[in-house]
Design a protein around this motif. Sequence first.
Motif, PDB file in Angstrom:
ATOM      1  N   ASP A 117     -62.332  83.391  -8.641  1.00  0.00           N
ATOM      2  CA  ASP A 117     -62.656  82.364  -7.643  1.00  0.00           C
ATOM      3  C   ASP A 117     -62.961  81.028  -8.310  1.00  0.00           C
ATOM      4  O   ASP A 117     -62.509  79.976  -7.850  1.00  0.00           O
ATOM      5  N   ALA A 118     -63.725  81.055  -9.404  1.00  0.00           N
ATOM      6  CA  ALA A 118     -64.084  79.815 -10.106  1.00  0.00           C
ATOM      7  C   ALA A 118     -62.838  79.157 -10.710  1.00  0.00           C
ATOM      8  O   ALA A 118     -62.670  77.933 -10.642  1.00  0.00           O
ATOM      9  N   GLU A 119     -61.951  79.972 -11.289  1.00  0.00           N
ATOM     10  CA  GLU A 119     -60.718  79.434 -11.866  1.00  0.00           C
ATOM     11  C   GLU A 119     -59.831  78.836 -10.786  1.00  0.00           C
ATOM     12  O   GLU A 119     -59.224  77.772 -10.979  1.00  0.00           O
ATOM     13  N   LEU A 120     -59.773  79.494  -9.644  1.00  0.00           N
ATOM     14  CA  LEU A 120     -58.952  79.006  -8.539  1.00  0.00           C
ATOM     15  C   LEU A 120     -59.487  77.667  -8.021  1.00  0.00           C
ATOM     16  O   LEU A 120     -58.704  76.767  -7.706  1.00  0.00           O
ATOM     17  N   GLU A 121     -60.788  77.520  -7.954  1.00  0.00           N
ATOM     18  CA  GLU A 121     -61.382  76.239  -7.533  1.00  0.00           C
ATOM     19  C   GLU A 121     -60.934  75.114  -8.470  1.00  0.00           C
ATOM     20  O   GLU A 121     -60.594  74.020  -8.023  1.00  0.00           O
ATOM     21  N   ARG A 161     -59.849  79.817 -20.316  1.00  0.00           N
ATOM     22  CA  ARG A 161     -59.280  81.022 -19.696  1.00  0.00           C
ATOM     23  C   ARG A 161     -58.002  80.688 -18.929  1.00  0.00           C
ATOM     24  O   ARG A 161     -57.043  81.451 -18.961  1.00  0.00           O
ATOM     25  N   LEU A 162     -58.009  79.551 -18.226  1.00  0.00           N
ATOM     26  CA  LEU A 162     -56.815  79.142 -17.474  1.00  0.00           C
ATOM     27  C   LEU A 162     -55.641  78.877 -18.419  1.00  0.00           C
ATOM     28  O   LEU A 162     -54.496  79.184 -18.098  1.00  0.00           O
ATOM     29  N   MET A 163     -55.937  78.313 -19.587  1.00  0.00           N
ATOM     30  CA  MET A 163     -54.879  78.084 -20.569  1.00  0.00           C
ATOM     31  C   MET A 163     -54.367  79.415 -21.113  1.00  0.00           C
ATOM     32  O   MET A 163     -53.158  79.612 -21.259  1.00  0.00           O
ATOM     33  N   ASN A 164     -55.284  80.357 -21.372  1.00  0.00           N
ATOM     34  CA  ASN A 164     -54.881  81.678 -21.870  1.00  0.00           C
ATOM     35  C   ASN A 164     -54.054  82.442 -20.841  1.00  0.00           C
ATOM     36  O   ASN A 164     -53.195  83.244 -21.208  1.00  0.00           O
ATOM     37  N   LYS A 165     -54.300  82.203 -19.566  1.00  0.00           N
ATOM     38  CA  LYS A 165     -53.548  82.865 -18.497  1.00  0.00           C
ATOM     39  C   LYS A 165     -52.202  82.191 -18.242  1.00  0.00           C
ATOM     40  O   LYS A 165     -51.407  82.677 -17.440  1.00  0.00           O
ATOM     41  N   ASN A 168     -59.307  65.576 -23.373  1.00  0.00           N
ATOM     42  CA  ASN A 168     -58.200  66.486 -23.082  1.00  0.00           C
ATOM     43  C   ASN A 168     -57.559  66.076 -21.768  1.00  0.00           C
ATOM     44  O   ASN A 168     -58.245  65.749 -20.810  1.00  0.00           O
ATOM     45  N   GLU A 169     -56.246  66.126 -21.762  1.00  0.00           N
ATOM     46  CA  GLU A 169     -55.483  65.910 -20.532  1.00  0.00           C
ATOM     47  C   GLU A 169     -54.926  67.274 -20.120  1.00  0.00           C
ATOM     48  O   GLU A 169     -54.212  67.916 -20.889  1.00  0.00           O
ATOM     49  N   TYR A 170     -55.263  67.695 -18.911  1.00  0.00           N
ATOM     50  CA  TYR A 170     -54.847  69.009 -18.415  1.00  0.00           C
ATOM     51  C   TYR A 170     -53.673  68.861 -17.458  1.00  0.00           C
ATOM     52  O   TYR A 170     -53.647  67.966 -16.627  1.00  0.00           O
ATOM     53  N   THR A 171     -52.712  69.767 -17.602  1.00  0.00           N
ATOM     54  CA  THR A 171     -51.523  69.773 -16.757  1.00  0.00           C
ATOM     55  C   THR A 171     -51.281  71.193 -16.249  1.00  0.00           C
ATOM     56  O   THR A 171     -51.331  72.151 -17.028  1.00  0.00           O
ATOM     57  N   ALA A 172     -51.004  71.306 -14.961  1.00  0.00           N
ATOM     58  CA  ALA A 172     -50.692  72.616 -14.373  1.00  0.00           C
ATOM     59  C   ALA A 172     -49.322  73.059 -14.855  1.00  0.00           C
ATOM     60  O   ALA A 172     -48.366  72.283 -14.849  1.00  0.00           O
ATOM     61  N   LEU A 173     -49.224  74.304 -15.286  1.00  0.00           N
ATOM     62  CA  LEU A 173     -47.946  74.885 -15.702  1.00  0.00           C
ATOM     63  C   LEU A 173     -47.307  75.688 -14.580  1.00  0.00           C
ATOM     64  O   LEU A 173     -46.136  76.037 -14.654  1.00  0.00           O
ATOM     65  N   VAL A 174     -48.103  76.004 -13.562  1.00  0.00           N
ATOM     66  CA  VAL A 174     -47.649  76.744 -12.396  1.00  0.00           C
ATOM     67  C   VAL A 174     -48.074  75.938 -11.173  1.00  0.00           C
ATOM     68  O   VAL A 174     -49.223  75.500 -11.093  1.00  0.00           O
ATOM     69  N   SER A 175     -47.158  75.715 -10.250  1.00  0.00           N
ATOM     70  CA  SER A 175     -47.510  74.954  -9.043  1.00  0.00           C
ATOM     71  C   SER A 175     -48.339  75.825  -8.104  1.00  0.00           C
ATOM     72  O   SER A 175     -48.339  77.053  -8.205  1.00  0.00           O
ATOM     73  N   GLU A 176     -49.016  75.182  -7.182  1.00  0.00           N
ATOM     74  CA  GLU A 176     -49.811  75.913  -6.195  1.00  0.00           C
ATOM     75  C   GLU A 176     -48.920  76.847  -5.374  1.00  0.00           C
ATOM     76  O   GLU A 176     -49.268  78.000  -5.129  1.00  0.00           O
TER      77      GLU A 176
END
Length: 136
Positions: free
Chosen positions: A16-20, A60-64, A76-84
Amino acid sequence: MSYIEGDENMVQQLSDAELEIMKIVWGNPEEVTLFPYIMDGLAARGRPCQKNTLIVLLSRLMNKGVLSARKIGRRNEYTALVSETEYQTMQTKNFLDKIYEGSAKGLVSNLIMGDLLADEEYEELKLLLEKGKGQQ
């Protein structure tokens, strides 16, 4: 390659926290998301987070495999690798497989028979099904 085209289980389910956090990243109109933007977004959602906790969750999100980070100077600049949409599709398929043995009909039947759809949702779903049927 889209994750949907490959193995649907490639991306693990998010906590839930990662999804937020991902919802904040996905909702950011900028191409990259900065740490303070995520901190502020969590606070605005009523889910403030300690800096160290957020660092662990981002790791954890990067590891996933759903988020990447690029260090620019001290930030750090974060970029989504998977779209919603990709994530939603993968999780829906996993849910269907787990609960309904892959049967979308079973899910829709449960929604209707369990009176889980508002009248307007039922009508919208009916229209979507008719529209989809005509496109095949």
